[in-house]
Design an enzyme around this catalytic site. Structure first.
Site, PDB file in Angstrom:
ATOM      1  N   GLY A  11     -59.272 -24.006   3.830  1.00 60.80           N
ATOM      2  CA  GLY A  11     -59.850 -25.689   4.370  1.00 60.80           C
ATOM      3  C   GLY A  11     -59.427 -25.922   5.516  1.00 60.80           C
ATOM      4  N   ALA A  62     -59.575 -28.800  -3.219  1.00 65.86           N
ATOM      5  CA  ALA A  62     -59.779 -29.943  -4.012  1.00 65.86           C
ATOM      6  C   ALA A  62     -61.477 -29.671  -3.833  1.00 65.86           C
ATOM      7  CB  ALA A  62     -59.538 -31.539  -2.979  1.00 65.86           C
ATOM      8  N   THR A 103     -56.371 -38.749  -0.788  1.00 65.47           N
ATOM      9  CA  THR A 103     -57.421 -39.604  -0.078  1.00 65.47           C
ATOM     10  C   THR A 103     -57.381 -41.828   0.275  1.00 65.47           C
ATOM     11  OG1 THR A 103     -59.490 -39.702  -0.006  1.00 65.47           O
ATOM     12  CG2 THR A 103     -58.860 -39.480  -2.407  1.00 65.47           C
ATOM     13  N   ASP A 104     -58.014 -41.675   0.947  1.00 65.78           N
ATOM     14  CA  ASP A 104     -58.456 -43.689   1.267  1.00 65.78           C
ATOM     15  C   ASP A 104     -59.432 -43.648   0.277  1.00 65.78           C
ATOM     16  OD1 ASP A 104     -60.095 -41.677   2.709  1.00 65.78           O
ATOM     17  OD2 ASP A 104     -60.798 -43.781   3.997  1.00 65.78           O
ATOM     18  N   TYR A 127     -64.807 -39.561  -7.083  1.00 65.07           N
ATOM     19  CA  TYR A 127     -63.625 -38.381  -6.331  1.00 65.07           C
ATOM     20  C   TYR A 127     -62.798 -38.832  -6.687  1.00 65.07           C
ATOM     21  CZ  TYR A 127     -61.722 -36.910  -2.102  1.00 65.07           C
ATOM     22  OH  TYR A 127     -61.630 -36.395  -1.495  1.00 65.07           O
ATOM     23  N   LYS A 131     -58.914 -38.137  -7.435  1.00 68.66           N
ATOM     24  CA  LYS A 131     -57.916 -37.549  -6.585  1.00 68.66           C
ATOM     25  C   LYS A 131     -56.966 -39.069  -7.595  1.00 68.66           C
ATOM     26  CE  LYS A 131     -57.567 -35.570  -3.483  1.00 68.66           C
ATOM     27  NZ  LYS A 131     -57.225 -34.408  -3.324  1.00 68.66           N
TER      28      LYS A 131
HETATM   29  N1  LIG Z   1     -61.852 -34.856   4.074  1.00 67.51           N
HETATM   30  C1  LIG Z   1     -62.011 -35.385   3.800  1.00 67.51           C
HETATM   31  O1  LIG Z   1     -62.426 -36.670   4.938  1.00 67.51           O
HETATM   32  C2  LIG Z   1     -60.465 -35.999   3.512  1.00 67.51           C
HETATM   33  C3  LIG Z   1     -60.132 -37.299   3.593  1.00 67.51           C
HETATM   34  C4  LIG Z   1     -58.882 -37.761   2.535  1.00 67.51           C
HETATM   35  C5  LIG Z   1     -58.797 -36.829   2.099  1.00 67.51           C
HETATM   36  N2  LIG Z   1     -58.811 -35.671   2.123  1.00 67.51           N
HETATM   37  C6  LIG Z   1     -58.498 -33.975   1.266  1.00 67.51           C
HETATM   38  O2  LIG Z   1     -57.808 -33.481   1.794  1.00 67.51           O
HETATM   39  C7  LIG Z   1     -57.402 -31.956   1.411  1.00 67.51           C
HETATM   40  C8  LIG Z   1     -57.830 -30.961   2.100  1.00 67.51           C
HETATM   41  O3  LIG Z   1     -59.251 -31.708   2.513  1.00 67.51           O
HETATM   42  P1  LIG Z   1     -60.333 -30.568   3.475  1.00 67.51           P
HETATM   43  O4  LIG Z   1     -60.937 -31.259   4.382  1.00 67.51           O
HETATM   44  O5  LIG Z   1     -59.694 -29.364   4.213  1.00 67.51           O
HETATM   45  O6  LIG Z   1     -60.697 -29.245   2.491  1.00 67.51           O
HETATM   46  P2  LIG Z   1     -61.727 -28.937   2.047  1.00 67.51           P
HETATM   47  O7  LIG Z   1     -61.833 -28.073   4.004  1.00 67.51           O
HETATM   48  O8  LIG Z   1     -63.063 -28.406   1.875  1.00 67.51           O
HETATM   49  O9  LIG Z   1     -60.780 -27.273   1.864  1.00 67.51           O
HETATM   50  C9  LIG Z   1     -60.693 -26.946   0.274  1.00 67.51           C
HETATM   51  C10 LIG Z   1     -60.754 -25.622   0.326  1.00 67.51           C
HETATM   52  O10 LIG Z   1     -59.768 -25.916  -1.540  1.00 67.51           O
HETATM   53  C11 LIG Z   1     -60.734 -24.632  -2.105  1.00 67.51           C
HETATM   54  N3  LIG Z   1     -61.451 -24.740  -3.140  1.00 67.51           N
HETATM   55  C12 LIG Z   1     -62.136 -25.969  -3.835  1.00 67.51           C
HETATM   56  N4  LIG Z   1     -61.812 -25.624  -5.028  1.00 67.51           N
HETATM   57  C13 LIG Z   1     -60.983 -24.930  -5.533  1.00 67.51           C
HETATM   58  C14 LIG Z   1     -60.559 -24.373  -6.667  1.00 67.51           C
HETATM   59  N5  LIG Z   1     -61.202 -24.697  -7.557  1.00 67.51           N
HETATM   60  N6  LIG Z   1     -59.549 -23.368  -6.509  1.00 67.51           N
HETATM   61  C15 LIG Z   1     -58.592 -22.820  -5.960  1.00 67.51           C
HETATM   62  N7  LIG Z   1     -59.733 -24.088  -4.140  1.00 67.51           N
HETATM   63  C16 LIG Z   1     -60.320 -24.393  -4.619  1.00 67.51           C
HETATM   64  C17 LIG Z   1     -62.193 -24.597  -1.119  1.00 67.51           C
HETATM   65  O11 LIG Z   1     -62.209 -23.146  -0.976  1.00 67.51           O
HETATM   66  P3  LIG Z   1     -64.102 -22.862  -0.863  1.00 67.51           P
HETATM   67  O12 LIG Z   1     -64.804 -23.484  -0.355  1.00 67.51           O
HETATM   68  O13 LIG Z   1     -63.978 -21.543  -1.032  1.00 67.51           O
HETATM   69  O14 LIG Z   1     -64.317 -22.967  -2.598  1.00 67.51           O
HETATM   70  C18 LIG Z   1     -61.334 -24.701   0.452  1.00 67.51           C
HETATM   71  O15 LIG Z   1     -60.939 -23.909   1.312  1.00 67.51           O
HETATM   72  C19 LIG Z   1     -57.932 -32.086   0.024  1.00 67.51           C
HETATM   73  O16 LIG Z   1     -57.111 -32.546  -1.455  1.00 67.51           O
HETATM   74  C20 LIG Z   1     -59.161 -33.252   0.252  1.00 67.51           C
HETATM   75  O17 LIG Z   1     -59.275 -34.138  -1.021  1.00 67.51           O
HETATM   76  C21 LIG Z   1     -60.016 -34.655   2.468  1.00 67.51           C
END
Ligand SMILES: NC(=O)c1ccc[n+]([C@@H]2O[C@H](COP(=O)([O-])OP(=O)(O)OC[C@H]3O[C@@H](n4cnc5c(N)ncnc54)[C@H](OP(=O)(O)O)[C@@H]3O)[C@@H](O)[C@H]2O)c1
Length: 287
Positions: A11, A62, A103-104, A127, A131
């Site tokens: 991710g 996630a 997350t926020d 969501y 979280k």
């Molecule tokens: N993105 C945002 O804006 C944001 C904001 C605040 C907090 N966050 C939090 O920050 C963290 C990282 O986010 P990110 O943006 O880096 O997300 P991301 O790029 O979508 O990466 C999430 C990774 O989790 C994997 N995944 C999904 N479901 C899974 C499962 N059931 N078992 C194992 N792996 C799984 C995905 O693999 P596949 O794609 O192959 O399924 C992907 O590689 C998360 O906890 C998210 O909730 C994100």
């Protein structure tokens, strides 16, 4: 030598964190992506963690598609909450520290000043609920935990779950000459996963367990974020501010979700650079 396991390593955050920690001495990194671990499967999680026996487990995996979580709440809860609980349980079993990224969107957005870690969390979409529940799982199962809340993440890997990230979407649509209607009544702090990774690396060195807010500095609306992307890249397309109500996304989103970073400053971690500087850096690094 400290062994650190990164779950969700393909991710945006997971890949930057792997790069960040690989450069540190005295650390051995092990990574697991979605093909190697399934958070919904308790035995897959326990087998992986107890087999590898890391000192620290960082769970970056996630289900992040906020609108899709409304259609599939059970999947959101299974991955973001129950799955996070399996990770925390297995970590505690081998006396490892557990880091959970939150997350926020755990906040309802009714404030108009930055949220501190002590503000009550009232999520307004599935969501955020999943979280926040994940946070509770981690607090309850693994005493040696860090919960890191961040906001509006973008990273060089692009979110596979979201099919890119906000910056890439704006660039793609602008290159196609598509007019953009972007919400101006949601205020947040976009955060570059490279900067967040460096701060997490510092945090886990401190040993001060607990909940922390970590974002780039400053705040803006999604509209101003999109405008900055166009300004810096020089891409030209029609950009119009819109409202959350007009845009009509499936999930509700907090009108204001800026996170105060005072607590990390208090434990000696430098505040992250401004979101504008971080964005410029991201745009200069992407190929
Ligand atoms: N993105 C945002 O804006 C944001 C904001 C605040 C907090 N966050 C939090 O920050 C963290 C990282 O986010 P990110 O943006 O880096 O997300 P991301 O790029 O979508 O990466 C999430 C990774 O989790 C994997 N995944 C999904 N479901 C899974 C499962 N059931 N078992 C194992 N792996 C799984 C995905 O693999 P596949 O794609 O192959 O399924 C992907 O590689 C998360 O906890 C998210 O909730 C994100």
């Amino acid at each position: 030598m400290k062994k650190i396991l990164i779950i969700g390593s393909q991710g945006q955050l997971g890949s930057d964190l792997s790069k960040e920690l690989k450069n540190k001495s005295g650390i051995e990194i092990v990574t697991l992506d979605h093909t190697q671990i399934e958070l919904k499967d308790k035995s897959s999680v326990h087998r992986s963690i107890t087999g590898l026996r890391p000192d620290i487990v960082i769970n970056c995996a996630a289900f992040v598609r906020v609108d899709d979580c409304e259609d599939d709440p059970s999947h959101a809860i299974e991955v973001n909450s129950i799955g996070a609980g399996y990770v925390a349980q297995a970590s505690a079993k081998i006396d490892a520290q557990c880091v959970y990224i939150s997350t926020d969107y755990v906040f309802d957005g009714s404030k108009n000043t930055p949220y501190s870690e002590d503000d009550p969390a009232y999520p307004i979409n599935i969501y955020g609920i999943s979280k926040l529940s994940g946070e509770h799982m981690v607090r309850s199962y693994c005493p040696k935990h860090y919960i890191v809340r961040s906001s509006g993440l973008y990273g060089l890997a692009g979110s596979s779950g979201k099919g890119g990230n906000f910056v890439e979407t704006i660039i793609r649509l602008a290159k196609q000459g598509k007019p953009l209607n972007i919400v101006q009544d949601q205020t947040l702090t976009p955060t570059f996963t490279k900067d967040l990774s460096a701060a997490i690396a510092e945090l886990i060195d401190k040993g001060d367990f607990g909940t922390y807010h970590i974002t780039n500095s400053g705040e803006c609306s999604w509209f101003l974020f999109a405008k900055a992307i166009l300004d810096i890249t020089g891409l030209k397309t029609e950009l119009t501010p819109t409202t959350t109500a007009e845009y009509g996304a499936k999930a509700k989103r907090p009108a204001y979700s800026v996170l105060s970073n005072k607590k990390i400053e208090e434990i000696g971690i430098s505040l992250l650079r401004s979101w504008e500087e971080a964005l410029e850096n991201y745009l200069s690094l992407r190929t």
